[in-house]
Scaffold this motif. Sequence first.
Motif, PDB file in Angstrom:
ATOM      1  N   PHE A  21       0.806  -1.216   0.000  1.00 49.52           N
ATOM      2  CA  PHE A  21       0.000   0.000   0.000  1.00 49.52           C
ATOM      3  C   PHE A  21       0.844   1.273   0.000  1.00 49.52           C
ATOM      4  N   ALA A  22       2.083   1.168  -0.416  1.00 51.72           N
ATOM      5  CA  ALA A  22       2.980   2.319  -0.357  1.00 51.72           C
ATOM      6  C   ALA A  22       2.472   3.497  -1.171  1.00 51.72           C
ATOM      7  N   GLY A  23       1.660   3.255  -2.191  1.00 49.01           N
ATOM      8  CA  GLY A  23       1.172   4.334  -3.034  1.00 49.01           C
ATOM      9  C   GLY A  23       0.112   5.189  -2.370  1.00 49.01           C
ATOM     10  N   ASN A  24      -0.568   4.683  -1.374  1.00 47.61           N
ATOM     11  CA  ASN A  24      -1.639   5.429  -0.749  1.00 47.61           C
ATOM     12  C   ASN A  24      -1.361   5.560   0.748  1.00 47.61           C
ATOM     13  N   GLU A  25      -0.683   6.629   1.108  1.00 54.59           N
ATOM     14  CA  GLU A  25      -0.218   6.802   2.483  1.00 54.59           C
ATOM     15  C   GLU A  25      -1.359   6.946   3.488  1.00 54.59           C
ATOM     16  N   SER A  26      -2.438   7.556   3.080  1.00 57.34           N
ATOM     17  CA  SER A  26      -3.560   7.729   3.994  1.00 57.34           C
ATOM     18  C   SER A  26      -4.145   6.379   4.397  1.00 57.34           C
ATOM     19  N   ASN A  27      -4.316   5.493   3.424  1.00 57.59           N
ATOM     20  CA  ASN A  27      -4.822   4.154   3.732  1.00 57.59           C
ATOM     21  C   ASN A  27      -3.855   3.389   4.614  1.00 57.59           C
ATOM     22  N   LEU A  28      -2.571   3.535   4.344  1.00 57.25           N
ATOM     23  CA  LEU A  28      -1.562   2.849   5.133  1.00 57.25           C
ATOM     24  C   LEU A  28      -1.589   3.333   6.577  1.00 57.25           C
ATOM     25  N   CYS A  29      -1.812   4.612   6.767  1.00 56.87           N
ATOM     26  CA  CYS A  29      -1.921   5.164   8.113  1.00 56.87           C
ATOM     27  C   CYS A  29      -3.092   4.523   8.856  1.00 56.87           C
ATOM     28  N   VAL A  30      -4.229   4.437   8.210  1.00 55.78           N
ATOM     29  CA  VAL A  30      -5.421   3.851   8.825  1.00 55.78           C
ATOM     30  C   VAL A  30      -5.167   2.380   9.170  1.00 55.78           C
ATOM     31  N   ILE A  31      -4.536   1.661   8.264  1.00 52.76           N
ATOM     32  CA  ILE A  31      -4.235   0.253   8.500  1.00 52.76           C
ATOM     33  C   ILE A  31      -3.298   0.106   9.694  1.00 52.76           C
ATOM     34  N   ASN A  32      -2.260   0.928   9.738  1.00 54.38           N
ATOM     35  CA  ASN A  32      -1.312   0.857  10.859  1.00 54.38           C
ATOM     36  C   ASN A  32      -1.969   1.232  12.181  1.00 54.38           C
ATOM     37  N   LEU A  33      -2.827   2.233  12.171  1.00 52.72           N
ATOM     38  CA  LEU A  33      -3.526   2.607  13.397  1.00 52.72           C
ATOM     39  C   LEU A  33      -4.335   1.423  13.927  1.00 52.72           C
ATOM     40  N   GLN A  34      -5.030   0.740  13.036  1.00 55.29           N
ATOM     41  CA  GLN A  34      -5.828  -0.405  13.455  1.00 55.29           C
ATOM     42  C   GLN A  34      -4.948  -1.537  13.965  1.00 55.29           C
ATOM     43  N   LYS A  35      -3.816  -1.756  13.333  1.00 51.24           N
ATOM     44  CA  LYS A  35      -2.896  -2.810  13.775  1.00 51.24           C
ATOM     45  C   LYS A  35      -2.357  -2.519  15.171  1.00 51.24           C
ATOM     46  N   VAL A  36      -2.044  -1.267  15.436  1.00 50.24           N
ATOM     47  CA  VAL A  36      -1.545  -0.905  16.771  1.00 50.24           C
ATOM     48  C   VAL A  36      -2.646  -1.119  17.800  1.00 50.24           C
ATOM     49  N   ARG A  37      -3.860  -0.699  17.479  1.00 58.73           N
ATOM     50  CA  ARG A  37      -4.975  -0.901  18.422  1.00 58.73           C
ATOM     51  C   ARG A  37      -5.209  -2.389  18.681  1.00 58.73           C
ATOM     52  N   ASP A  38      -5.176  -3.188  17.613  1.00 57.33           N
ATOM     53  CA  ASP A  38      -5.366  -4.629  17.769  1.00 57.33           C
ATOM     54  C   ASP A  38      -4.257  -5.250  18.612  1.00 57.33           C
ATOM     55  N   ALA A  39      -3.028  -4.839  18.357  1.00 53.73           N
ATOM     56  CA  ALA A  39      -1.897  -5.378  19.113  1.00 53.73           C
ATOM     57  C   ALA A  39      -1.980  -4.963  20.584  1.00 53.73           C
ATOM     58  N   GLN A  40      -2.451  -3.751  20.837  1.00 51.24           N
ATOM     59  CA  GLN A  40      -2.613  -3.299  22.225  1.00 51.24           C
ATOM     60  C   GLN A  40      -3.613  -4.175  22.964  1.00 51.24           C
ATOM     61  N   SER A  41      -4.715  -4.467  22.333  1.00 48.56           N
ATOM     62  CA  SER A  41      -5.755  -5.245  23.010  1.00 48.56           C
ATOM     63  C   SER A  41      -5.351  -6.704  23.194  1.00 48.56           C
ATOM     64  N   SER A  42      -4.529  -7.228  22.294  1.00 50.52           N
ATOM     65  CA  SER A  42      -4.124  -8.628  22.414  1.00 50.52           C
ATOM     66  C   SER A  42      -2.862  -8.814  23.253  1.00 50.52           C
ATOM     67  N   ASN A  43      -2.133  -7.748  23.508  1.00 45.40           N
ATOM     68  CA  ASN A  43      -0.875  -7.843  24.252  1.00 45.40           C
ATOM     69  C   ASN A  43      -1.064  -7.268  25.651  1.00 45.40           C
ATOM     70  N   GLN A  44      -1.669  -8.045  26.520  1.00 47.01           N
ATOM     71  CA  GLN A  44      -1.946  -7.582  27.884  1.00 47.01           C
ATOM     72  C   GLN A  44      -0.717  -7.608  28.776  1.00 47.01           C
ATOM     73  N   GLY A  45       0.385  -8.185  28.312  1.00 44.43           N
ATOM     74  CA  GLY A  45       1.577  -8.319  29.126  1.00 44.43           C
ATOM     75  C   GLY A  45       2.513  -7.123  29.090  1.00 44.43           C
ATOM     76  N   MET A  46       2.115  -6.032  28.451  1.00 46.81           N
ATOM     77  CA  MET A  46       2.987  -4.856  28.386  1.00 46.81           C
ATOM     78  C   MET A  46       3.116  -4.222  29.757  1.00 46.81           C
ATOM     79  N   ASN A  47       4.333  -3.747  30.055  1.00 47.41           N
ATOM     80  CA  ASN A  47       4.498  -3.039  31.320  1.00 47.41           C
ATOM     81  C   ASN A  47       3.869  -1.649  31.202  1.00 47.41           C
ATOM     82  N   ASP A  48       3.674  -0.994  32.338  1.00 48.00           N
ATOM     83  CA  ASP A  48       2.957   0.284  32.365  1.00 48.00           C
ATOM     84  C   ASP A  48       3.658   1.366  31.556  1.00 48.00           C
TER      85      ASP A  48
END
Length: 90
Positions: A21-48
Amino acid sequence: MKRCVLIGLFLTATTLTLSAFAGNESNLCVINLQKVRDAQSSNQGMNDQTKADVDSTLHRAESAYARNSDDGARECISLTTQAMQKMQSN
């Protein structure tokens, strides 16, 4: 050990998505934002401290995306990539 493998696979998938998706940076941003949110919710072992850093970086990325410009999208991509790296190094 399993968590490291899953995070590694996650980052590999992210890297592949970046090139697809390198050609469409806005879409890539949205995809990355969702990936970070998903990883946050699935990774409960992160320190504070890591959780606070990722939350702060995610908020900055969302603000950059909200500017609705090419520079904002690039900044969002950079910040979300940083957030994913912080989660992986945890």
